[in-house]
Design an enzyme around this catalytic site. Structure first.
Site, short mmCIF file in Angstrom:
data_model
loop_
_atom_site.label_atom_id
_atom_site.label_comp_id
_atom_site.label_asym_id
_atom_site.label_seq_id
_atom_site.Cartn_x
_atom_site.Cartn_y
_atom_site.Cartn_z
N ARG A 49 0.82 -1.21 0.00
CA ARG A 49 0.00 0.00 0.00
C ARG A 49 0.85 1.27 0.00
NH1 ARG A 49 -1.76 2.75 4.13
NH2 ARG A 49 -1.71 1.04 5.63
N TYR A 102 -13.39 17.41 -18.81
CA TYR A 102 -14.01 16.10 -18.62
C TYR A 102 -15.10 16.20 -17.56
CZ TYR A 102 -14.51 11.33 -16.91
OH TYR A 102 -15.02 10.12 -16.49
N ASP A 172 -4.12 18.18 -17.66
CA ASP A 172 -4.53 16.81 -17.95
C ASP A 172 -4.05 16.50 -19.36
OD1 ASP A 172 -5.88 14.47 -18.71
OD2 ASP A 172 -7.60 14.91 -17.42
N LYS A 197 -6.19 5.17 -20.74
CA LYS A 197 -6.34 5.55 -22.13
C LYS A 197 -5.08 5.21 -22.93
CE LYS A 197 -10.31 7.25 -20.69
NZ LYS A 197 -10.20 7.32 -19.23
#
Length: 378
Positions: A49, A102, A172, A197
């Site tokens: 983690r 977005y 972004d 993506k």
């Protein structure tokens, strides 16, 4: 450090170890790691983690490609976006976001951070004067997508960096990928990707990554990585790194095909406008040509009626009706009723005549034939 992009995509961030010499980064499917003594870790790993060698290798490769001091991988693009917002904003702060961002980013800011006391201004991110006018004394972040999702507008990163004042400029870079655009070199402070993506590239893994410079930012982001726990699994990191190796060759093919699709659609009588930065008709073409090496694999089309747009989406065969983008296969969607439904009625609402196309790496002749057949049904 390798100088070529594709060389770095394959070799930066990992070298075969001396024990077995695996060419690919092993999947370290272990939640915990043996320690050499009390609180003495072996190579810095104690618990997945807060760190895992497979995840580290992916981060180091992305950092090399973006030209950043570090990269922090997350379990999704939205987890990466949320972590950046938490690092940069506190109650009473202000953020500027583009009017073609977005929908998921805007929804998070508007529905979650507003309740936390963070105000926002929605502006045309292609208008530098409008961005500058929106900057307030408490503006801590300017959030830029370029190209934008879904209208493929282009923001001038360097120009916005010059007027941002004390605010952090976040770009972004998902649509462009580090192969086509390097925001940090243009003055951005942080770069965000949905690695789901183009970086992953095969529609088989969800992920996100944040790149930046400076030890303080890294420490703050790693706090959210580890203590909040929005981490990718080692297997997800392995899949993303595997996709990253072919990013350069894939992006060249995406760009080739997208340019052909954009030119084909631009001349059709049912099409009101094609949104593609590579076309000279695009209002931000010159800015795109200045800051991108090529123009990407996304094409958006505005038809003359909503019925034409929805019929077109339902009629293509090779272009699969599905959300997401950036995979090797071509996808098509109707943003107003799919990916951007959540922003209906807001300042970020998209035209209902709009169709977004993620152009894959299939043969150009087959893609054009499929579009030609769909257009004939309108």
């Amino acid at each position: 450090m390798p100088s070529g992009f594709s060389t770095a995509a394959i070799h930066a961030g990992y070298e075969p170890d001396s024990l077995y010499g695996p060419i690919n980064t092993p999947i370290y499917a272990s939640t915990t790691f043996a320690q050499d003594d009390l609180a003495v870790t072996r190579n810095g790993y104690e618990y997945t983690r807060v760190g895992n060698p497979t995840i580290t290798a992916l981060e180091d490769t992305v950092a090399a490609l973006e030209g950043s001091d570090f990269a922090v991988a997350f379990s999704s693009g939205m987890a990466a976006i949320d972590s950046v917002l938490r690092v940069l904003l506190k109650p009473g702060d202000h953020i500027i976001i583009g009017n073609d961002a977005y929908g998921g980013t805007y929804r998070l800011i508007q529905q979650v951070f507003t309740l936390w006391g963070v105000s926002n201004s929605v502006v045309d991110i292609t208008d530098v004067a409008a961005v500058e006018a929106a900057v307030q004394d408490n503006t801590k972040a300017i959030w830029v997508e370029t190209p934008t999702n879904p209208l493929l507008a282009i923001a001038d990163i360097r120009a916005i960096a010059d007027i941002k004042g004390e605010a952090r400029l976040v770009v972004d870079n998902t649509f462009a990928s580090p192969y086509l655009q390097k925001p940090l070199e243009l003055g951005a402070d942080l770069v965000v990707h949905s690695t789901t993506k183009y970086i992953g590239g095969h529609s088989d893994v969800i992920g996100g990554v944040v790149c930046a410079r400076g030890q303080e930012l890294e420490e703050q982001l790693r706090f959210f990585f580890g203590w909040v726990g929005a981490i990718p699994s080692p297997f997800d990191a392995f899949l993303t790194a595997r996709g990253l190796k072919t990013l350069g060759v894939r992006m060249d093919r995406h760009c080739d095909n997208a340019e052909a699709v954009a030119r084909f659609l631009e001349g059709h009588e049912t099409v009101a406008r094609v949104c593609y930065p590579g076309l000279e008709s695009h209002p931000n073409h010159e800015v795109a040509a200045k800051q991108m090496t090529r123009f990407g694999g996304m094409v958006s089309v505005i038809f003359r009626t909503e019925e034409q747009a929805t019929t077109f989406c339902r009629t293509t065969k090779l272009f699969c009706l599905a959300e997401s983008l950036g995979g090797v296969e071509s996808l098509i969607e109707h943003p107003a009723t799919m990916t951007h439904l959540a922003v209906e009625g807001s300042a970020l609402a998209v035209p209902r005549e709009l169709v977004r196309i993620s152009v894959g790496i299939e043969d150009e002749v087959d893609l054009i034939a499929d579009l030609e057949h769909a257009l004939a049904q309108l």
